[in-house]
Structures are given as C-alpha cells and as structure tokens.
Design a protein around this motif. Structure first.
Motif, PDB file in Angstrom:
ATOM      1  N   LEU A 467     -17.431  20.484  15.160  1.00  0.00           N
ATOM      2  CA  LEU A 467     -17.470  19.302  15.090  1.00  0.00           C
ATOM      3  C   LEU A 467     -16.613  18.570  15.706  1.00  0.00           C
ATOM      4  CD1 LEU A 467     -20.665  18.983  14.885  1.00  0.00           C
ATOM      5  CD2 LEU A 467     -19.923  17.713  16.718  1.00  0.00           C
ATOM      6  N   PRO A 468     -15.734  17.701  15.943  1.00  0.00           N
ATOM      7  CA  PRO A 468     -14.545  17.022  15.852  1.00  0.00           C
ATOM      8  C   PRO A 468     -14.594  15.063  15.195  1.00  0.00           C
ATOM      9  CG  PRO A 468     -15.144  16.688  18.337  1.00  0.00           C
ATOM     10  CD  PRO A 468     -16.397  17.108  17.203  1.00  0.00           C
ATOM     11  N   LEU A 469     -13.490  15.573  13.966  1.00  0.00           N
ATOM     12  CA  LEU A 469     -13.529  14.444  13.054  1.00  0.00           C
ATOM     13  C   LEU A 469     -12.225  13.963  12.699  1.00  0.00           C
ATOM     14  CD1 LEU A 469     -15.770  12.325  12.198  1.00  0.00           C
ATOM     15  CD2 LEU A 469     -15.826  14.420   9.906  1.00  0.00           C
ATOM     16  N   THR A 470     -12.102  12.999  12.424  1.00  0.00           N
ATOM     17  CA  THR A 470     -10.706  12.428  12.073  1.00  0.00           C
ATOM     18  C   THR A 470     -10.852  11.753  10.532  1.00  0.00           C
ATOM     19  OG1 THR A 470      -9.237  11.965  14.277  1.00  0.00           O
ATOM     20  CG2 THR A 470      -8.739  11.353  12.309  1.00  0.00           C
ATOM     21  N   LEU A 512      -9.916  25.679   3.544  1.00  0.00           N
ATOM     22  CA  LEU A 512     -10.929  26.133   2.864  1.00  0.00           C
ATOM     23  C   LEU A 512     -12.589  26.340   3.741  1.00  0.00           C
ATOM     24  CD1 LEU A 512     -13.147  28.384   1.277  1.00  0.00           C
ATOM     25  CD2 LEU A 512     -13.773  25.879  -0.287  1.00  0.00           C
ATOM     26  N   TYR A 513     -12.842  25.090   4.358  1.00  0.00           N
ATOM     27  CA  TYR A 513     -13.710  24.774   5.556  1.00  0.00           C
ATOM     28  C   TYR A 513     -12.574  24.508   6.972  1.00  0.00           C
ATOM     29  CZ  TYR A 513     -16.646  23.760   1.964  1.00  0.00           C
ATOM     30  OH  TYR A 513     -17.327  23.535   1.213  1.00  0.00           O
ATOM     31  N   GLY A 514     -11.855  25.326   7.276  1.00  0.00           N
ATOM     32  CA  GLY A 514     -11.234  25.799   8.389  1.00  0.00           C
ATOM     33  C   GLY A 514     -10.689  23.470   9.312  1.00  0.00           C
ATOM     34  N   CYS A 515     -10.205  23.123   8.031  1.00  0.00           N
ATOM     35  CA  CYS A 515     -10.049  21.701   9.178  1.00  0.00           C
ATOM     36  C   CYS A 515      -8.296  21.597   9.332  1.00  0.00           C
ATOM     37  CB  CYS A 515     -10.206  20.846   7.983  1.00  0.00           C
ATOM     38  SG  CYS A 515     -11.882  20.517   7.856  1.00  0.00           S
ATOM     39  N   GLU A 516      -7.405  20.874  10.031  1.00  0.00           N
ATOM     40  CA  GLU A 516      -6.738  20.583   9.650  1.00  0.00           C
ATOM     41  C   GLU A 516      -5.683  19.697   8.413  1.00  0.00           C
ATOM     42  OE1 GLU A 516      -3.509  21.498  12.218  1.00  0.00           O
ATOM     43  OE2 GLU A 516      -5.460  22.693  12.937  1.00  0.00           O
ATOM     44  N   TYR A 517      -5.200  19.725   8.206  1.00  0.00           N
ATOM     45  CA  TYR A 517      -4.312  18.727   7.073  1.00  0.00           C
ATOM     46  C   TYR A 517      -3.291  18.020   7.276  1.00  0.00           C
ATOM     47  CZ  TYR A 517      -3.004  17.691   2.205  1.00  0.00           C
ATOM     48  OH  TYR A 517      -2.790  16.198   1.407  1.00  0.00           O
ATOM     49  N   ARG A 518      -3.227  16.649   7.331  1.00  0.00           N
ATOM     50  CA  ARG A 518      -1.597  16.336   7.295  1.00  0.00           C
ATOM     51  C   ARG A 518      -1.685  14.584   6.219  1.00  0.00           C
ATOM     52  NH1 ARG A 518      -1.631  18.509  10.394  1.00  0.00           N
ATOM     53  NH2 ARG A 518      -0.927  18.937  12.784  1.00  0.00           N
ATOM     54  N   ARG A 519      -1.003  14.986   5.634  1.00  0.00           N
ATOM     55  CA  ARG A 519      -0.375  13.959   4.522  1.00  0.00           C
ATOM     56  C   ARG A 519       0.774  12.556   5.175  1.00  0.00           C
ATOM     57  NH1 ARG A 519       0.967  14.926  -1.726  1.00  0.00           N
ATOM     58  NH2 ARG A 519       1.055  12.610  -2.039  1.00  0.00           N
ATOM     59  N   THR A 539     -12.028  20.037  16.850  1.00  0.00           N
ATOM     60  CA  THR A 539     -11.374  20.360  15.265  1.00  0.00           C
ATOM     61  C   THR A 539     -10.746  19.259  14.640  1.00  0.00           C
ATOM     62  OG1 THR A 539      -9.128  19.679  16.547  1.00  0.00           O
ATOM     63  CG2 THR A 539      -8.508  21.974  15.855  1.00  0.00           C
ATOM     64  N   THR A 540     -11.354  18.993  13.509  1.00  0.00           N
ATOM     65  CA  THR A 540     -11.480  18.521  12.212  1.00  0.00           C
ATOM     66  C   THR A 540      -9.824  18.376  11.470  1.00  0.00           C
ATOM     67  OG1 THR A 540     -13.670  18.140  12.217  1.00  0.00           O
ATOM     68  CG2 THR A 540     -12.846  17.387  10.243  1.00  0.00           C
ATOM     69  N   THR A 541      -9.560  17.093  10.991  1.00  0.00           N
ATOM     70  CA  THR A 541      -8.536  16.761  10.780  1.00  0.00           C
ATOM     71  C   THR A 541      -9.203  15.994   9.380  1.00  0.00           C
ATOM     72  OG1 THR A 541      -7.243  16.821  12.694  1.00  0.00           O
ATOM     73  CG2 THR A 541      -5.717  15.949  10.870  1.00  0.00           C
ATOM     74  N   VAL A 542      -7.922  16.708   8.481  1.00  0.00           N
ATOM     75  CA  VAL A 542      -8.630  15.830   7.390  1.00  0.00           C
ATOM     76  C   VAL A 542      -6.724  15.035   7.176  1.00  0.00           C
ATOM     77  CG1 VAL A 542      -8.077  15.051   4.748  1.00  0.00           C
ATOM     78  CG2 VAL A 542      -9.598  17.275   5.810  1.00  0.00           C
ATOM     79  N   ILE A 543      -6.772  13.770   7.224  1.00  0.00           N
ATOM     80  CA  ILE A 543      -5.468  13.090   7.211  1.00  0.00           C
ATOM     81  C   ILE A 543      -5.664  12.358   5.800  1.00  0.00           C
ATOM     82  CG2 ILE A 543      -3.785  11.174   7.862  1.00  0.00           C
ATOM     83  CD1 ILE A 543      -5.317  11.965  11.031  1.00  0.00           C
ATOM     84  N   GLU A 544      -4.528  12.494   4.598  1.00  0.00           N
ATOM     85  CA  GLU A 544      -4.603  11.861   3.328  1.00  0.00           C
ATOM     86  C   GLU A 544      -3.846  10.946   3.062  1.00  0.00           C
ATOM     87  OE1 GLU A 544      -4.908  15.048   0.068  1.00  0.00           O
ATOM     88  OE2 GLU A 544      -4.181  13.526  -1.205  1.00  0.00           O
ATOM     89  N   VAL A 545      -4.203   9.882   2.676  1.00  0.00           N
ATOM     90  CA  VAL A 545      -2.949   8.542   2.316  1.00  0.00           C
ATOM     91  C   VAL A 545      -2.938   9.101   0.264  1.00  0.00           C
ATOM     92  CG1 VAL A 545      -3.151   6.036   2.435  1.00  0.00           C
ATOM     93  CG2 VAL A 545      -3.377   7.486   4.407  1.00  0.00           C
ATOM     94  N   ARG A 546      -2.287   8.887   0.549  1.00  0.00           N
ATOM     95  CA  ARG A 546      -2.911   9.196  -1.404  1.00  0.00           C
ATOM     96  C   ARG A 546      -1.580   7.734  -2.236  1.00  0.00           C
ATOM     97  NH1 ARG A 546      -1.078  13.639  -4.820  1.00  0.00           N
ATOM     98  NH2 ARG A 546      -2.367  15.608  -3.418  1.00  0.00           N
ATOM     99  N   THR A 547      -3.152   7.016  -2.732  1.00  0.00           N
ATOM    100  CA  THR A 547      -2.738   5.240  -3.845  1.00  0.00           C
ATOM    101  C   THR A 547      -3.009   5.449  -4.976  1.00  0.00           C
ATOM    102  OG1 THR A 547      -4.947   5.234  -2.907  1.00  0.00           O
ATOM    103  CG2 THR A 547      -3.411   4.536  -1.420  1.00  0.00           C
TER     104      THR A 547
END
Ligand SMILES: Cc1ncc(C[n+]2csc(CCOP(=O)(O)OP(=O)(O)O)c2C)c(N)n1
Ligand SMILES: [Mg+2]
Length: 568
Positions: A467-470, A512-519, A539-547
């Motif tokens: 399942l695709p998720l952003t 681990l969960y097979g997701c794309e990752y961006r920062r 594809t599911t992508t985790v887009i991380e914003v650090r605060t």
C-alpha cells in the motif's frame, strides 16, 4: 452440525455482507477463526487485508471505514486476540465509524474448563458496541440460511445507520475447522443480487430551526469534524450565502469560501477581540473543534447556541447549547417561518476578516520558510491536491493543522482519529484509508514520533499489503505537546516520564519495514519529497523532519505574540 453446515452458513453470511455493500475486511491469523477467514476471502467482492497484529487490523479497518463511509469487517481468533481490537472499537464508537467485528470463539462445552486460548468473549467490548450477538451456527437448512442472511444485513445496517458505529458478533466454532468435501451450491440469496433485507432511513424533511429563535444579527458558524465527505462544502455555502463568519476546523471540510476565518484559534487569544466580538447567535455543526481558545470563548457566551448534527449527538461539554437539530447544517434551507439567516451588517464579517488577514500575515512573517512543525502543517494545507487525503495524528499535528491550515477551496480531505483522541493505531488507520482509496487519490499521514513508535508495526502494511502511503514524520524525540502544559515545570520527572524521548532511528525502522526514507533539508526539498512519494503507486515513504521540542514551544509563542500584535 458438520463443517459443511458451518461453511454454508458463513458463505451465505459473507455473501450477504457483500450484497449490502461491504468492500473491505481485515483478517488476522489463527486456527479457530479459519471458517470465518476462508469465507470472507472466498467472497469475491470483499477485499481482504491480512494483518499480523489484531490491534493494527482493527485500526486499519477503522481507517478504511472512515474514508469509505461503509462498514468494514474484522475477524480474529479467540482469546487475547479479540481484546486487541478494543482500542479501535472504542475509537469507532466515539468517532461514529461503522465496523463489524467477527470474533471466533470456542463452543460452550469448551468454556471455563481450562481449554486453550479461551476467555469470556461475551459482550467483551461492553457499551462500546451498538449491538452484540452470539451467533450459534447449527444445521444449514433453508430456514437457517435465510436467518443468517438477515443477520448479516442486520449487522451491516446497524453498523451503518446513524450514528454509525461498531457491532460485535461472536461465533462459537466446533472442529473440524476445514471442509472435507466440496461445498454444495446455495441459492438462498435474493435472485436479483439485492441484499436479503434492504434498510432505508429516509432523511427528515428539511428541518426548520424555529425553536431556538431566529438567527440574526451577529452570528458565527462553528464547524467541527463531519463524517460525511460533502458536509463541509454545504456548510461553507450556507455561511457564504448568509455572509456569516465561518470558524471551521479542517476536519469539517468547511474551511473554505469567502467567509472562512481559518485563524480563529490565534484570533480568539486576543482578549479584547474576543470580548468585542461576542456574537448574538452561534450555529454549531458537527463535533466541537479542538481549539482551546475557541472552546473557552464558546463556553463563556450568553448568545443562543444551536447545534446541527446528522445524528443529533449530545456533544456539549460546557452545557451551553439550547437547541439540537438532527440534520446536517447544509440541509437546512431556512430557519423559522422559511426565512433565511439574517446576518448583521457587513462590518461584522469585515472585522473578523480583517483580523484573520492580519494574523495570516503575522504567521507567514514569523514562520518564514524554515522547516518547522507549524510550517509543515501550513505547507500541506496550502498545496496538497484536492484528491489527496491527509490523515492527521493526535497531539501537536492535529493542533497545528487546526491553527495553521489556510482556508482553501479544493484543499485535501482531512481525517483524524478524534473520537477518543488516542495516539494509538494511527499508522494502521492511515494505511486503511489508503486501502479504501486504492483507486482514488494519495494518502498522506502527518504524525509525531511517539505516535509512530506506538504503532510502528503498522508500517508492515507497506510491504505486506503493497500500500502506498506518504508518512510525514515530525520527530522532536518525545511528546512535544507536553511542553505546552504545566507539567513541563515538574522537572524531576518530566523528561523521562512525560516527554519520553526514545532516540529511535526511524531510517532503520523504514528499512526494516521496506519503506523508502527521506530527510529533507529545506521546505523546497520537503515539497519535492512529498510530491515524489505521492506519485508512487506501490511504495511507502517516510519523510522525516527533525525538530526540537523547546524550540517548537518558543516558535509557537512567537507566532502567538506576532498574531496578537497584528490584530488592531
Ligand atoms: C493511546 C494513547 N496513549 C497516550 C496518550 C497521551 N498522549 C497524548 S499526546 C502524546 C505524545 C505524542 O507525542 P508525538 O506523537 O511525538 O507528538 P508531539 O506531541 O511531539 O507532537 C501522548 C503520549 C494518548 N493520547 N493516547
Ligand atoms: Mg514528538
């Protein structure tokens, strides 16, 4: 009773759910539930989504039902598996989401005698469900097949009819749990493919709101979460036609149109403005928005307040509503005596709009284009396309969306688990929405790090269910919301026991969960990453914003000060 009887009855049951309109179901593995799982999977019209964790399965079903507005089934095996559905069932009850929980159980002779994986499942979810029924399956006869078809219809329509909510059917199942012979044909369903029992709850004739007095003069409309996708547009039209300031939570879908006042949360923190703009009449639609300044302001008014809600629920913690109308606001053509809402002179709306405009400028100047939690919420509100769905986690994400989302015609649909305001199950609910929207637009999840950690297992849907998720992750390493509360001063225990920093490396979780990752390092990169992810179909992508939690608190304060200074 044989396995053939059980399977014949369950096949008719699932067939009937599909005839009623069910399109999605969730399964979790186990032995006792085998006949239910196989019967659901073999019903071609129901898409079955497999889960390992029942808690995730429950929240996934909730998200799918929320997006589609139709009942979704969940089945699991006996024992503690069933208890893992409780959080989603509670949320469904409070958020008015139709779920049909089908739990497998041991038959009566194996209860309370030490048989394995056997607990008391009768009325397990208490008053959180609209209906509980113990489904004793017996011989499959023409009569019992007819009965189980009506039972399926009853479960479906009970879950769907207003207010929608969860129902629970418990199925005692005896061994053998698999068939040893082919299943004979069943012609017990209606020939034309209709459900065995149709259900019709005719909408009441366009109601008049007479008893509350005629809304005139200084009126405001306050709109909160609405479960109907078209409700917000109707509310915005009513407000626009009457020229009434519209204070709409993005969850209402009504934050749009020429009278929208999107920054009410900041405006109403100005005591002078709040006092000088006390309305004579308040029209509420749907749930109460989250905003504390708005809630406090509404609670302190002497104005007549009337509440529209499609289910007529009694949501009014401050006990100020004088008239409840069981109808969506948009369906009310006119008020007492057929007269429309008569708003005050243009000055009333103009002064709200002037304040809103000033606050919008103050927000934009203060936030600039730095990547920050409020800026991310504002950006998503500004450019997510209308076909997108934004699923927003509880805690700061939902507050920032309420505080910073601009008003916009053609903005995204906004969903959130705000029935009981939990941070649990949010990832799974967003995937459920993505599942139900598989032919529709992209789903974006805005979530904090603690909420993501809480349902990290929900990410498994990315690879197992393709399942695709952003996932837009606002990572401030802990619960940033608690810095806004008095408990932040209790320094001996605050960090460890309230803020709960964890130091998790979410890039590794994504791997681990097979997701794309961006920062992303900038707002422009952030937008690029979100747009690229939304364009992906599998594809599911985790887009991380650090605060930083402290800086986030300071930034919110600076915005509030700038807003206050801007209102004249
Ligand atoms: C199931 C559940 N447990 C606990 C809470 C209390 N709670 C509310 S917000 C929050 C912290 C959330 O942190 P995060 O997701 O990182 O968001 P942030 O506050 O940083 O924006 C907690 C634990 C809750 N709402 N639901
Ligand atoms: Mg956090």
């Amino acid at each position: 009773m044989t396995a053939t009887d059980t399977y014949l009855l369950l096949r008719a049951f699932c067939n009937e759910l599909a005839r009623c309109g069910m399109a999605h179901a969730c399964t979790a593995p186990g032995s006792r539930s085998t006949p239910i799982v196989l019967s659901l999977v073999r019903e071609q019209r129901i898409r079955c989504w497999s889960h390992i964790d029942e808690r995730s399965a429950g929240f996934f079903a909730l998200g799918a039902a929320k997006l589609s507005g139709r009942p979704v089934a969940i089945t699991c095996t006996s024992g503690t598996a069933t208890a893992n559905l409780l959080p989603a069932v509670i949320e469904a009850r409070h958020a008015r989401v139709p779920l049909i929980v089908l739990t497998a159980d041991r038959p009566p002779e194996l209860r309370e005698v030490g048989a394995g994986q056997t607990i008391d499942q009768l009325k397990l979810y208490g008053d959180a469900v609209k209906w509980f029924f113990e489904v004793a399956l017996d011989r499959a006869t023409p009569e019992s097949l007819r009965w189980i078809r009506t039972l399926a219809c009853r479960a479906y329509w009970t879950a769907a009819d207003g207010p929608p909510g969860p129902v629970h059917l418990n199925f005692p199942l005896r061994e053998p749990l698999v068939l040893s012979e082919p299943l004979p044909e069943d012609r017990s369903g209606r020939e034309d493919g209709r459900p065995y029992v149709m259900f019709d709850a005719p909408a009441p004739a366009a109601p008049h709101a007479g008893a509350g007095g005629h809304p005139s003069g200084r009126i405001v409309i306050v709109a909160g979460q609405d479960r109907r996708p078209d409700g917000g547009g109707q509310i915005a039209r009513v407000a626009a036609e009457a020229g009434v300031p519209l204070l709409a939570d993005p969850l209402s879908g009504a934050r749009r149109g020429p009278t929208a006042i999107p920054h009410y949360d900041l405006i109403l923190r100005d005591p002078e403005f709040a006092a000088a703009h006390r309305p004579e009449f308040v029209i509420r639609a749907g749930d109460l928005p989250t905003s504390k300044p708005l809630r406090a302001w509404l609670a302190g008014l002497e104005a007549a307040q009337i509440a529209f809600d499609p289910d007529g629920v009694w949501h009014d913690p401050d006990a100020v509503v004088g008239l409840r109308i069981r109808a969506p606001l948009g369906t009310v053509a006119s008020f007492a005596g057929g007269a429309p809402i008569v708003a005050a002179d243009r000055g009333w709306l103009q002064s709200w709009r002037a304040a809103d405009h000033a606050v919008a400028g103050a927000i934009d100047r203060t936030l600039g284009d730095e990547l920050s939690e409020p800026r991310v919420a504002r950006a998503l509100g500004g450019w997510l396309p209308p076909e997108a769905t934004l699923f927003v986690a509880s805690s700061m994400p939902i507050r920032d969306v309420e505080e910073f989302f601009p008003a916009r015609d053609g903005g995204p649909r906004v969903l959130s688990n705000r029935g009981a305001n939990g941070i649990d199950g949010t990832v799974s609910s967003a995937f459920g929405a993505a599942a139900a929207s598989s032919s529709g637009g992209p789903v974006v999840l805005l979530i904090g790090d603690v909420a993501l950690a809480h349902d990290i297992g929900g990410l498994l849907a990315a690879s197992r269910l393709r399942l695709p998720l952003t996932v837009v992750l606002l990572n401030n390493d802990g619960g940033g919301i608690f810095h806004f509360l008095a408990v932040a001063g209790e320094t001996d225990a605050f960090e460890e026991h309230v803020a709960t920093p964890h130091g998790l490396d979410f890039a590794q979780a994504a791997a681990l969960y097979g997701c794309e990752y961006r920062r992303p390092g900038s707002l422009a990169e952030f937008r690029q990453d979100v747009e690229t992810s939304m364009a992906g179909t599998a594809t599911t992508t985790v887009i991380e914003v650090r605060t930083d939690r402290e800086e986030n608190l300071a930034l919110h304060r600076r915005v509030a000060e700038a807003a206050l200074a801007a209102i004249v």
